[in-house]
Design a protein around this motif. Structure first.
Motif, PDB file in Angstrom:
ATOM      1  N   ASP A 142       0.692  -1.266  -0.147  1.00  0.00           N
ATOM      2  CA  ASP A 142       0.011   0.164  -0.193  1.00  0.00           C
ATOM      3  C   ASP A 142       0.884   1.188   0.059  1.00  0.00           C
ATOM      4  OD1 ASP A 142      -2.440  -1.250  -0.127  1.00  0.00           O
ATOM      5  OD2 ASP A 142      -2.626  -1.183   2.211  1.00  0.00           O
ATOM      6  N   TYR A 143       2.084   1.374   0.642  1.00  0.00           N
ATOM      7  CA  TYR A 143       2.912   2.570   0.727  1.00  0.00           C
ATOM      8  C   TYR A 143       3.551   2.910  -0.753  1.00  0.00           C
ATOM      9  CZ  TYR A 143       7.172   5.123   1.510  1.00  0.00           C
ATOM     10  OH  TYR A 143       8.245   6.144   1.712  1.00  0.00           O
ATOM     11  N   TYR A 144       3.854   1.659  -1.324  1.00  0.00           N
ATOM     12  CA  TYR A 144       4.427   1.771  -2.756  1.00  0.00           C
ATOM     13  C   TYR A 144       3.413   2.023  -3.825  1.00  0.00           C
ATOM     14  CZ  TYR A 144       8.990   1.116  -1.418  1.00  0.00           C
ATOM     15  OH  TYR A 144      10.200   1.209  -0.828  1.00  0.00           O
ATOM     16  N   LYS A 145       2.154   1.875  -3.400  1.00  0.00           N
ATOM     17  CA  LYS A 145       1.026   2.057  -4.510  1.00  0.00           C
ATOM     18  C   LYS A 145       0.814   3.516  -4.290  1.00  0.00           C
ATOM     19  CE  LYS A 145      -3.235   0.568  -6.404  1.00  0.00           C
ATOM     20  NZ  LYS A 145      -4.334   0.069  -6.583  1.00  0.00           N
ATOM     21  N   SER A 146       0.876   4.060  -2.878  1.00  0.00           N
ATOM     22  CA  SER A 146       0.576   5.498  -2.554  1.00  0.00           C
ATOM     23  C   SER A 146       1.142   6.374  -3.464  1.00  0.00           C
ATOM     24  CB  SER A 146       0.959   5.734  -1.197  1.00  0.00           C
ATOM     25  OG  SER A 146       2.177   5.823  -0.793  1.00  0.00           O
ATOM     26  N   TYR A 147       2.471   6.113  -4.062  1.00  0.00           N
ATOM     27  CA  TYR A 147       3.128   6.954  -5.080  1.00  0.00           C
ATOM     28  C   TYR A 147       2.566   7.088  -6.421  1.00  0.00           C
ATOM     29  CZ  TYR A 147       7.345   7.090  -2.169  1.00  0.00           C
ATOM     30  OH  TYR A 147       8.228   7.083  -1.195  1.00  0.00           O
ATOM     31  N   ASN A 148       1.436   6.162  -6.697  1.00  0.00           N
ATOM     32  CA  ASN A 148       0.515   6.308  -7.796  1.00  0.00           C
ATOM     33  C   ASN A 148      -0.846   6.021  -7.534  1.00  0.00           C
ATOM     34  OD1 ASN A 148      -0.274   6.494 -10.374  1.00  0.00           O
ATOM     35  ND2 ASN A 148       1.421   4.991 -11.124  1.00  0.00           N
TER      36      ASN A 148
END
Length: 198
Positions: A142-148
């Motif tokens: 979820d943290y990494y998807k928050s960049y996109n």
């Protein structure tokens, strides 16, 4: 892109190209420059007392590298190391401060970006305190998807290997592999050509 390349260059930013595994700065160094990634990926890491690597973030094109430390008088608590050949814009701290003074909207945008990153770091810390591997891994994804955030379900490719995901979540690689397969069965993610999509 956090700050346009043209504006950074207008204030004196220089383009630097680093080979894979190049150490841009080390834990304990004093911050002197603003770095923004033009191409490639950079990891922020350090090592615990047993020598195990802990990865705090993997930064991609358009992101800045530890810019928050330019606002305080502290040394870097992490290393910044390139994953592959990287092109980076480097702007000395004094010129970066002048740019922000001259462009209040960019300064506000920077504050918003830092606030969002801090928010997701809190969430990730909370998830990493869980004893359940699925909670830790979901938090990291979820943290990494928050960049996109505009990506639809299963459109965002997580830019991490299973080993890197293990280093981020303090889990064993075998646990990550098993848990990722379980999360695919739960329809939380998809695995396409060994890549994780959320």
């Amino acid at each position: 892109m956090l700050i346009s390349e043209e504006l950074l260059k207008e204030y004196g930013a220089e383009t630097e190209v680093f080979d894979s595994s190049y150490v841009i700065f080390s834990e304990g160094d004093k911050p002197k420059n603003y770095y923004q990634i033009v191409e490639g990926r950079i990891k922020l890491n350090n090592y615990n007392e047993e020598g195990k690597e802990l990865i705090f973030a993997i930064l991609e094109k358009g992101l800045s590298v530890c810019e928050l430390l330019l606002f305080i008088d502290k040394t870097y608590p992490v290393n910044a190391i390139t994953f592959e050949k990287c092109t980076v814009l480097k702007l000395p701290k004094a010129q970066f401060e002048k740019l922000l003074d001259d462009h209040p909207k960019i300064s506000r945008d920077m504050n918003k970006f830092l606030s969002e990153r801090l928010y997701y770091k809190y969430i990730m810390l909370d998830n990493n305190s869980s004893l359940r591997p699925s909670v830790r891994i979901k938090g990291a994804l979820d943290y990494y998807k928050s960049y996109n955030e505009n990506a639809k379900k299963f459109e965002y490719e997580i830019p991490l290997t299973r080993q890197q995901l293990a280093s981020l979540t303090a889990l064993r690689v075998e646990t990550v592999i098993r848990t990722v397969k379980e999360l695919e069965k739960e329809n939380f993610l998809k695995i396409i050509n060994r890549k994780i999509f959320v």
